[in-house]
Enzyme design. Sequence first.
Site, PDB file in Angstrom:
ATOM      1  N   TYR A 159      23.200  66.392  42.982  1.00 31.04           N
ATOM      2  CA  TYR A 159      22.030  65.562  43.319  1.00 31.04           C
ATOM      3  C   TYR A 159      21.474  64.988  42.011  1.00 31.04           C
ATOM      4  O   TYR A 159      20.294  65.126  41.710  1.00 31.04           O
ATOM      5  CB  TYR A 159      20.950  66.367  44.047  1.00 31.04           C
ATOM      6  CG  TYR A 159      21.475  67.219  45.170  1.00 31.04           C
ATOM      7  CD1 TYR A 159      21.554  66.722  46.468  1.00 31.04           C
ATOM      8  CD2 TYR A 159      21.920  68.520  44.941  1.00 31.04           C
ATOM      9  CE1 TYR A 159      22.046  67.502  47.508  1.00 31.04           C
ATOM     10  CE2 TYR A 159      22.422  69.301  45.969  1.00 31.04           C
ATOM     11  CZ  TYR A 159      22.487  68.796  47.249  1.00 31.04           C
ATOM     12  OH  TYR A 159      22.976  69.570  48.266  1.00 31.04           O
ATOM     13  N   GLU A 211      26.162  62.497  43.212  1.00 32.78           N
ATOM     14  CA  GLU A 211      24.989  61.813  43.775  1.00 32.78           C
ATOM     15  C   GLU A 211      25.436  60.898  44.913  1.00 32.78           C
ATOM     16  O   GLU A 211      26.471  60.244  44.813  1.00 32.78           O
ATOM     17  CB  GLU A 211      24.297  61.025  42.650  1.00 32.78           C
ATOM     18  CG  GLU A 211      23.372  59.896  43.082  1.00 32.78           C
ATOM     19  CD  GLU A 211      22.146  60.344  43.855  1.00 32.78           C
ATOM     20  OE1 GLU A 211      21.540  61.362  43.481  1.00 32.78           O
ATOM     21  OE2 GLU A 211      21.810  59.665  44.844  1.00 32.78           O
ATOM     22  N   GLN A 251      11.787  60.314  38.936  1.00 30.44           N
ATOM     23  CA  GLN A 251      10.566  61.112  39.100  1.00 30.44           C
ATOM     24  C   GLN A 251       9.329  60.248  38.851  1.00 30.44           C
ATOM     25  O   GLN A 251       9.341  59.393  37.964  1.00 30.44           O
ATOM     26  CB  GLN A 251      10.576  62.293  38.129  1.00 30.44           C
ATOM     27  CG  GLN A 251      11.446  63.454  38.590  1.00 30.44           C
ATOM     28  CD  GLN A 251      10.849  64.223  39.763  1.00 30.44           C
ATOM     29  OE1 GLN A 251       9.784  63.887  40.293  1.00 30.44           O
ATOM     30  NE2 GLN A 251      11.559  65.254  40.182  1.00 30.44           N
ATOM     31  N   CYS A 298      11.818  70.521  45.352  1.00 28.15           N
ATOM     32  CA  CYS A 298      10.532  69.910  45.686  1.00 28.15           C
ATOM     33  C   CYS A 298      10.036  70.440  47.026  1.00 28.15           C
ATOM     34  O   CYS A 298       9.088  69.913  47.585  1.00 28.15           O
ATOM     35  CB  CYS A 298      10.661  68.385  45.730  1.00 28.15           C
ATOM     36  SG  CYS A 298      11.913  67.821  46.883  1.00 28.15           S
TER      37      CYS A 298
HETATM   38  N1  SAH Z   1      18.131  65.027  39.516  1.00 30.44           N
HETATM   39  C1  SAH Z   1      17.694  63.666  39.686  1.00 30.44           C
HETATM   40  C2  SAH Z   1      17.501  63.260  41.167  1.00 30.44           C
HETATM   41  C3  SAH Z   1      16.773  64.237  42.028  1.00 30.44           C
HETATM   42  S1  SAH Z   1      16.212  63.607  43.575  1.00 30.44           S
HETATM   43  C4  SAH Z   1      16.419  63.409  38.910  1.00 30.44           C
HETATM   44  O1  SAH Z   1      15.719  64.352  38.563  1.00 30.44           O
HETATM   45  O2  SAH Z   1      16.135  62.252  38.598  1.00 30.44           O
HETATM   46  C5  SAH Z   1      17.500  64.017  44.678  1.00 30.44           C
HETATM   47  C6  SAH Z   1      18.677  63.100  44.602  1.00 30.44           C
HETATM   48  O3  SAH Z   1      19.632  63.554  45.570  1.00 30.44           O
HETATM   49  C7  SAH Z   1      18.403  61.652  44.951  1.00 30.44           C
HETATM   50  O4  SAH Z   1      18.904  60.836  43.928  1.00 30.44           O
HETATM   51  C8  SAH Z   1      19.167  61.417  46.269  1.00 30.44           C
HETATM   52  O5  SAH Z   1      19.693  60.120  46.369  1.00 30.44           O
HETATM   53  C9  SAH Z   1      20.267  62.430  46.174  1.00 30.44           C
HETATM   54  N2  SAH Z   1      20.858  62.932  47.424  1.00 30.44           N
HETATM   55  C10 SAH Z   1      20.289  63.046  48.642  1.00 30.44           C
HETATM   56  N3  SAH Z   1      21.133  63.656  49.489  1.00 30.44           N
HETATM   57  C11 SAH Z   1      22.270  63.941  48.794  1.00 30.44           C
HETATM   58  C12 SAH Z   1      23.502  64.591  49.130  1.00 30.44           C
HETATM   59  N4  SAH Z   1      23.738  65.061  50.353  1.00 30.44           N
HETATM   60  N5  SAH Z   1      24.432  64.717  48.153  1.00 30.44           N
HETATM   61  C13 SAH Z   1      24.199  64.243  46.903  1.00 30.44           C
HETATM   62  N6  SAH Z   1      23.059  63.628  46.549  1.00 30.44           N
HETATM   63  C14 SAH Z   1      22.086  63.481  47.473  1.00 30.44           C
END
Ligand code: SAH
Length: 480
Positions: free
Chosen positions: A326, A347, A297, A429
């Site tokens: 994610y 992830e 973030q 988001c």
């Molecule tokens: N929760 C974490 C990341 C959120 S951002 C934080 O707050 O730091 C969203 C994340 O989803 C990113 O790391 C991205 O790489 C991942 N992502 C994108 N598409 C995805 C999918 N289909 N399956 C799993 N992860 C995914």
Amino acid sequence: MKKNDEFEVTVTDMTDEGLGVGRHEGFTWFIKDSIVGDTVLCGVTKLKKTYGYARVIRVISPSKDRIAPPCPVARQCGGCQIQQMSYEAQLRLKEGKVRNALMRLGGFSQEAVDQVLEPIVSSEKQFRYRNKAQFPIGRDRAGRLSAGFYAGRTHDMIPCEDCLLGAEENRLILQAILGWMEELRLEPYDERTGKGLVRHVLIRRSRARGSFMVCLVINSDRLPGERELVARLQELSGRDGISIDSLSFSSNLRNTNVIMGDSYVTIDGTPYIEDTIRLPGGEDGISFRISPLSFYQVNPEQMERLYAGALEFAGLTGRETVWDLYCGIGTISLFLARSAAKVYGVEIVPQAIEDARDNALRNGIANAEFYTGKAEEVLPRWYEEHRGSGSAGLAPDVIVVDPPRKGCDEACLETMVAMAPDRIVYVSCNPATLARDLRYLCDHGYELRRARPYDLFPQSVHVEVVIQITYCGDRAKNKG
Ligand code: SAH
């Protein structure tokens, strides 16, 4: 009307992208750089059958919310869509965006939304809040090597080394890199020809350490002049007190608008930068190692509030089994793990999962397990493979999701519904895809309980939301 025609219009609404909306001669106009309440003279830029696009030529009578944007290139850059709006008005716009999405796209009634929607959590810092910047490197109209942004759809770089959203040190770091390029006669990448070396510079700052990570995105498998680059950046620490913990490059040979390559090579320091997240009112902080390709973030103070909100909505007592989909480098997962029996994280970026495992280990957190892959593939597969095993992961108490802008894939939502956790915490988001996914979940046994927007991105139209939905359906039917 035709292109370049001028007319006067009063702006009555705004789109989610931050364009003003006004009606004129039976047409709906989307007007760049205008805000609700402005009366503007504008020029037609594009015409469709029933609507058109225009840009402000002159503000005839400003909205009461209009202010002078502090950044001299705010209009040209476009990175900040609403710098010309007072912060109060920005917050109202974002609350409205969430409300509209839930009602119009999610089909929730006004009463339902009024009941759950809390006021937006505002950001104390309205500038200089970003811990990450990605600067394209190119040549300006006069041919000078520079960092900044591309003006509109042109290939001319508008120099801007001090973005007001980012760290002041970014400028000095960029100048050192440009100096190194000049010394070695290294060319910036040119999108038109696909030639040249340096595409972007990624800079990340650790708030906890006050130090930086620099990653050069280059159009080559190898970086010439490594030694000279290291020396240039080391000079910064002696002269300006800027310390760079991690220096790397990432090769991106593709001609697309994706910034980073798929891998990176560390040339000096550590292959990660370390930061600490401490939740407001929470216990000790957790330290995180973040590699150049991992998501983190960008607004640290607001990130902590956001995660505290997600944790609050998860309602953990220490006995729960939780999925964190994610999960990135495990930021939310590790806070969940401290208050739960077991956490599974999923992830897609392999480097982020390596970071997550490493972060768990280093912080002494042993009850978090991580899987690499797409949530919509890993979760359904895990569910099928473990069926009948009696694993607690099959029937978690809580599922947390924090997807990218496109939201969750239906295959992921389907398995979530089959797992039927008591609570789902949705960190989003993008209110539009959030509303779409909530509609699906609420059509499959869930009820909207809490909704709290957070402003993580002052000056931009973006808004973050944390939602809690709870299970109120027929479990037996779902699990059958
Ligand atoms: N929760 C974490 C990341 C959120 S951002 C934080 O707050 O730091 C969203 C994340 O989803 C990113 O790391 C991205 O790489 C991942 N992502 C994108 N598409 C995805 C999918 N289909 N399956 C799993 N992860 C995914």
